[in-house]
Design a protein around this motif. Structure first.
Motif, PDB file in Angstrom:
ATOM      1  N   ARG A  16       1.082  -1.381  -0.005  1.00 42.60           N
ATOM      2  CA  ARG A  16      -0.032   0.110   0.027  1.00 42.60           C
ATOM      3  C   ARG A  16       0.966   1.445   0.253  1.00 42.60           C
ATOM      4  O   ARG A  16       0.447   2.193  -0.812  1.00 42.60           O
ATOM      5  N   LEU A  17       1.963   1.476   0.077  1.00 39.98           N
ATOM      6  CA  LEU A  17       3.152   2.317   0.548  1.00 39.98           C
ATOM      7  C   LEU A  17       3.949   2.991  -0.283  1.00 39.98           C
ATOM      8  O   LEU A  17       3.368   3.817  -1.085  1.00 39.98           O
ATOM      9  N   ILE A  18       4.264   1.750  -1.548  1.00 43.03           N
ATOM     10  CA  ILE A  18       4.718   1.642  -3.174  1.00 43.03           C
ATOM     11  C   ILE A  18       3.481   2.292  -3.711  1.00 43.03           C
ATOM     12  O   ILE A  18       3.603   3.168  -4.006  1.00 43.03           O
ATOM     13  N   VAL A  19       2.029   2.413  -3.824  1.00 45.44           N
ATOM     14  CA  VAL A  19       1.403   2.028  -5.029  1.00 45.44           C
ATOM     15  C   VAL A  19       0.280   3.365  -3.991  1.00 45.44           C
ATOM     16  O   VAL A  19       0.082   3.510  -5.104  1.00 45.44           O
ATOM     17  N   GLN A  20       0.570   3.674  -3.246  1.00 44.39           N
ATOM     18  CA  GLN A  20      -0.123   5.551  -2.709  1.00 44.39           C
ATOM     19  C   GLN A  20       0.360   6.405  -3.076  1.00 44.39           C
ATOM     20  O   GLN A  20       0.923   6.657  -3.871  1.00 44.39           O
ATOM     21  N   SER A  21      -0.868   7.250  -3.741  1.00 39.36           N
ATOM     22  CA  SER A  21      -0.119   8.493  -4.723  1.00 39.36           C
ATOM     23  C   SER A  21       0.630   8.777  -3.461  1.00 39.36           C
ATOM     24  O   SER A  21       0.602   9.187  -2.550  1.00 39.36           O
ATOM     25  N   GLY A  22       1.374   9.281  -4.814  1.00 36.37           N
ATOM     26  CA  GLY A  22       2.673  10.541  -3.892  1.00 36.37           C
ATOM     27  C   GLY A  22       2.169  11.477  -3.788  1.00 36.37           C
ATOM     28  O   GLY A  22       3.153  12.865  -3.159  1.00 36.37           O
ATOM     29  N   SER A  23       0.477  12.474  -4.564  1.00 33.41           N
ATOM     30  CA  SER A  23       0.882  13.709  -4.126  1.00 33.41           C
ATOM     31  C   SER A  23       0.158  14.012  -2.284  1.00 33.41           C
ATOM     32  O   SER A  23      -0.445  12.799  -1.787  1.00 33.41           O
ATOM     33  N   PRO A  24       0.652  14.894  -1.476  1.00 30.66           N
ATOM     34  CA  PRO A  24       0.362  15.346  -0.224  1.00 30.66           C
ATOM     35  C   PRO A  24      -1.383  15.395  -0.058  1.00 30.66           C
ATOM     36  O   PRO A  24      -1.589  15.155   0.522  1.00 30.66           O
ATOM     37  N   LEU A  25      -1.570  15.506  -1.267  1.00 29.75           N
ATOM     38  CA  LEU A  25      -3.278  15.556  -0.860  1.00 29.75           C
ATOM     39  C   LEU A  25      -3.473  14.394  -0.960  1.00 29.75           C
ATOM     40  O   LEU A  25      -4.920  14.714  -0.619  1.00 29.75           O
ATOM     41  N   HIS A  26      -3.806  14.101  -1.647  1.00 31.84           N
ATOM     42  CA  HIS A  26      -4.072  12.618  -1.398  1.00 31.84           C
ATOM     43  C   HIS A  26      -3.023  11.566  -1.199  1.00 31.84           C
ATOM     44  O   HIS A  26      -4.129  10.112  -0.829  1.00 31.84           O
ATOM     45  N   ARG A  27      -2.368  11.586  -0.302  1.00 29.29           N
ATOM     46  CA  ARG A  27      -1.980  10.172   0.265  1.00 29.29           C
ATOM     47  C   ARG A  27      -2.940  10.325   1.649  1.00 29.29           C
ATOM     48  O   ARG A  27      -3.015  10.200   2.525  1.00 29.29           O
ATOM     49  N   LYS A  28      -2.622   9.373   1.849  1.00 31.23           N
ATOM     50  CA  LYS A  28      -3.479   8.386   2.345  1.00 31.23           C
ATOM     51  C   LYS A  28      -2.684   8.415   4.464  1.00 31.23           C
ATOM     52  O   LYS A  28      -2.922   8.271   4.900  1.00 31.23           O
ATOM     53  N   TYR A  29      -1.918   7.349   4.607  1.00 32.81           N
ATOM     54  CA  TYR A  29      -1.143   7.181   5.008  1.00 32.81           C
ATOM     55  C   TYR A  29       0.666   8.147   4.725  1.00 32.81           C
ATOM     56  O   TYR A  29       1.730   8.132   3.949  1.00 32.81           O
ATOM     57  N   ARG A  30       1.333   7.670   6.343  1.00 31.16           N
ATOM     58  CA  ARG A  30       1.969   9.168   6.454  1.00 31.16           C
ATOM     59  C   ARG A  30       2.848   8.173   6.800  1.00 31.16           C
ATOM     60  O   ARG A  30       4.333   8.283   6.043  1.00 31.16           O
ATOM     61  N   GLY A  31       2.958   6.539   7.211  1.00 31.68           N
ATOM     62  CA  GLY A  31       4.193   5.654   7.122  1.00 31.68           C
ATOM     63  C   GLY A  31       4.135   4.500   7.535  1.00 31.68           C
ATOM     64  O   GLY A  31       2.793   3.882   7.988  1.00 31.68           O
ATOM     65  N   ILE A  32       5.013   3.071   8.306  1.00 34.29           N
ATOM     66  CA  ILE A  32       4.170   2.326   8.086  1.00 34.29           C
ATOM     67  C   ILE A  32       3.580   1.909   9.527  1.00 34.29           C
ATOM     68  O   ILE A  32       2.134   1.238   9.499  1.00 34.29           O
ATOM     69  N   THR A  33       4.112   2.928  10.432  1.00 32.82           N
ATOM     70  CA  THR A  33       2.346   2.461  11.936  1.00 32.82           C
ATOM     71  C   THR A  33       1.571   3.294  12.116  1.00 32.82           C
ATOM     72  O   THR A  33       0.083   2.480  11.729  1.00 32.82           O
ATOM     73  N   HIS A  34       1.302   4.125  11.102  1.00 31.64           N
ATOM     74  CA  HIS A  34       0.003   4.769  10.752  1.00 31.64           C
ATOM     75  C   HIS A  34      -1.036   4.373  10.239  1.00 31.64           C
ATOM     76  O   HIS A  34      -1.875   3.704   9.628  1.00 31.64           O
ATOM     77  N   ALA A  35       0.040   3.517   8.574  1.00 28.93           N
ATOM     78  CA  ALA A  35      -0.425   2.917   7.686  1.00 28.93           C
ATOM     79  C   ALA A  35      -1.326   1.442   8.576  1.00 28.93           C
ATOM     80  O   ALA A  35      -2.653   0.963   7.566  1.00 28.93           O
ATOM     81  N   LEU A  36      -0.178   0.861   9.217  1.00 34.09           N
ATOM     82  CA  LEU A  36      -1.237  -0.291  10.125  1.00 34.09           C
ATOM     83  C   LEU A  36      -2.325  -0.475  10.623  1.00 34.09           C
ATOM     84  O   LEU A  36      -2.884  -0.822  10.676  1.00 34.09           O
ATOM     85  N   ARG A  37      -2.101   1.422  11.675  1.00 29.96           N
ATOM     86  CA  ARG A  37      -3.209   0.907  12.222  1.00 29.96           C
ATOM     87  C   ARG A  37      -4.281   1.794  11.505  1.00 29.96           C
ATOM     88  O   ARG A  37      -4.528   1.046  12.001  1.00 29.96           O
ATOM     89  N   THR A  38      -4.127   2.391  10.501  1.00 29.50           N
ATOM     90  CA  THR A  38      -5.617   2.879   9.528  1.00 29.50           C
ATOM     91  C   THR A  38      -6.036   1.380   8.955  1.00 29.50           C
ATOM     92  O   THR A  38      -6.992   1.610   8.947  1.00 29.50           O
TER      93      THR A  38
END
Length: 176
Positions: A16-38
């Protein structure tokens, strides 16, 4: 296989971190722990990450076949009576054939696995902080229903993009 299964939520996060949008406006996950929690919060907890057939089946297949292809190649070549010192060219060709077989088998499994990992399965959405998952690669609008559906649709959609019918591709690929 067990270690691969235990670490599979991190593989989902990695994909998910690899394929997420690179735009800060559309980025869902901020990092590994945030992505796992979300992911745990929105997609049904750790139980869904570990036991969902969308993650469990591809993970078990991949982690069961990886060691087979990694470790049995040398044994198969040795049992065939091919020695690196007596016939180096044949030994190299046998090694190439084994690694080619591994790539032919594992590439579709890895592709399907990555596509299923990149597809969120929302169970609950918190309205105040929910952000839709947008990717930097094209994804399907209709969610995949499993490994077989994903594999069939990849063949059908990408064959259509190449101008070939999916039936033709499947007939050519099906062993007789």
């Amino acid at each position: 296989v067990v270690v691969g299964w235990l670490l599979s939520p991190l593989e989902v996060v990695y994909t998910r971190l690899i394929v997420q949008s690179g735009s800060p406006l559309h980025r869902k996950y901020r990092g590994i722990t945030h992505a796992l929690r979300t992911i745990v919060h929105e997609e049904g907890g750790l139980r869904a990450l570990y036991l969902s057939p969308y993650h469990l089946v591809p993970t078990l297949i991949k982690h069961a076949l990886d060691p087979i292809f990694a470790n049995l190649g040398a044994l198969a070549i040795d049992r065939a009576g091919i020695d690196a010192y007596d016939r180096p060219a044949l030994f190299a060709a046998a090694g190439l054939a084994w690694k080619s077989l591994a790539a032919i088998v594992m590439l579709p499994i890895d592709t399907v696995r990555a596509r299923l990992h990149a597809q969120p399965r929302y169970v609950r959405r918190s309205k105040e902080e929910f952000r839709e998952f947008r990717t930097c690669v094209p994804t399907t609008k209709v969610p995949y229903t499993g490994m077989a559906n994903c594999m069939w649709r990849v063949i059908a959609e990408e064959a259509a993009m190449a101008g070939v019918s999916a039936t033709t591709v499947c007939v050519v690929c099906t062993p007789v």
